[in-house]
Design a protein around this motif. Structure first.
Motif, mmCIF file in Angstrom:
data_model
loop_
_atom_site.group_PDB
_atom_site.id
_atom_site.type_symbol
_atom_site.label_atom_id
_atom_site.label_comp_id
_atom_site.label_asym_id
_atom_site.label_seq_id
_atom_site.Cartn_x
_atom_site.Cartn_y
_atom_site.Cartn_z
ATOM 1 N N LYS A 50 -2.118 1.850 16.218
ATOM 2 C CA LYS A 50 -3.307 1.636 15.132
ATOM 3 C C LYS A 50 -2.541 0.533 14.037
ATOM 4 O O LYS A 50 -3.173 -0.602 13.604
ATOM 5 N N ILE A 51 -1.687 0.996 13.457
ATOM 6 C CA ILE A 51 -0.798 0.298 12.527
ATOM 7 C C ILE A 51 -0.317 -0.938 13.073
ATOM 8 O O ILE A 51 -0.561 -2.103 12.247
ATOM 9 N N GLY A 53 0.662 -1.064 -0.213
ATOM 10 C CA GLY A 53 -0.086 0.033 0.072
ATOM 11 C C GLY A 53 0.997 1.186 -0.138
ATOM 12 O O GLY A 53 1.867 1.186 -0.027
ATOM 13 N N PHE A 54 0.125 2.356 0.078
ATOM 14 C CA PHE A 54 0.661 3.766 0.065
ATOM 15 C C PHE A 54 2.017 4.014 0.940
ATOM 16 O O PHE A 54 2.938 4.466 0.389
ATOM 17 N N LYS A 55 1.933 3.549 2.307
ATOM 18 C CA LYS A 55 2.910 3.894 3.199
ATOM 19 C C LYS A 55 3.372 2.381 3.507
ATOM 20 O O LYS A 55 3.997 2.202 4.826
ATOM 21 N N ALA A 56 3.585 1.662 2.718
ATOM 22 C CA ALA A 56 4.033 0.254 2.940
ATOM 23 C C ALA A 56 5.605 0.213 3.513
ATOM 24 O O ALA A 56 5.974 -0.216 4.364
ATOM 25 N N LYS A 83 8.970 -1.225 8.041
ATOM 26 C CA LYS A 83 9.822 -0.756 9.161
ATOM 27 C C LYS A 83 9.382 -0.740 10.505
ATOM 28 O O LYS A 83 10.149 -1.412 11.505
ATOM 29 N N LEU A 84 8.223 -0.363 10.716
ATOM 30 C CA LEU A 84 7.633 -0.277 12.057
ATOM 31 C C LEU A 84 7.522 -1.716 12.476
ATOM 32 O O LEU A 84 7.899 -2.133 13.614
ATOM 33 N N LEU A 85 6.986 -2.723 11.598
ATOM 34 C CA LEU A 85 6.669 -3.991 12.224
ATOM 35 C C LEU A 85 7.943 -4.736 12.610
ATOM 36 O O LEU A 85 8.156 -5.534 13.379
ATOM 37 N N ILE A 86 9.036 -4.429 11.488
ATOM 38 C CA ILE A 86 10.525 -4.973 11.792
ATOM 39 C C ILE A 86 11.168 -4.639 13.038
ATOM 40 O O ILE A 86 11.524 -5.449 13.718
#
Length: 74
Positions: free
Chosen positions: A57-58, A21-24, A29-32
């Motif tokens: 939220k993400i 998606g748009f901010k993938a 990076k956030l999830l890693i």
């Protein structure tokens, strides 16, 4: 949440496959950082110049998807 017992490379492969998606790029990076490095919501918010509520939220949205795929309990 930090995932134990799964190689970092495996987590990164799955994140790259399922986070689109748009901010993938930012979300990957956030999830890693969250899953592999164990950063807190506050640390992630500071690192990525976001609010803590945005990070939560993400993280929540993607953790549901990825945990199901990885078959990990939250």
């Amino acid at each position: 949440m930090r995932i134990h017992g799964i190689k970092r490379s495996t987590i990164e492969e799955i994140v790259n496959e399922y986070v689109v998606g748009f901010k993938a790029k930012r979300n990957r990076k956030l999830l890693i950082l969250r899953w592999c490095d164990g950063l807190t919501y506050e640390e992630l918010a500071e690192e990525l110049d976001m609010s803590v509520s945005q990070v939560k939220k993400i993280t929540y949205d993607y953790e549901k998807i990825l945990c199901k795929h990885l078959r990990v309990e939250e």
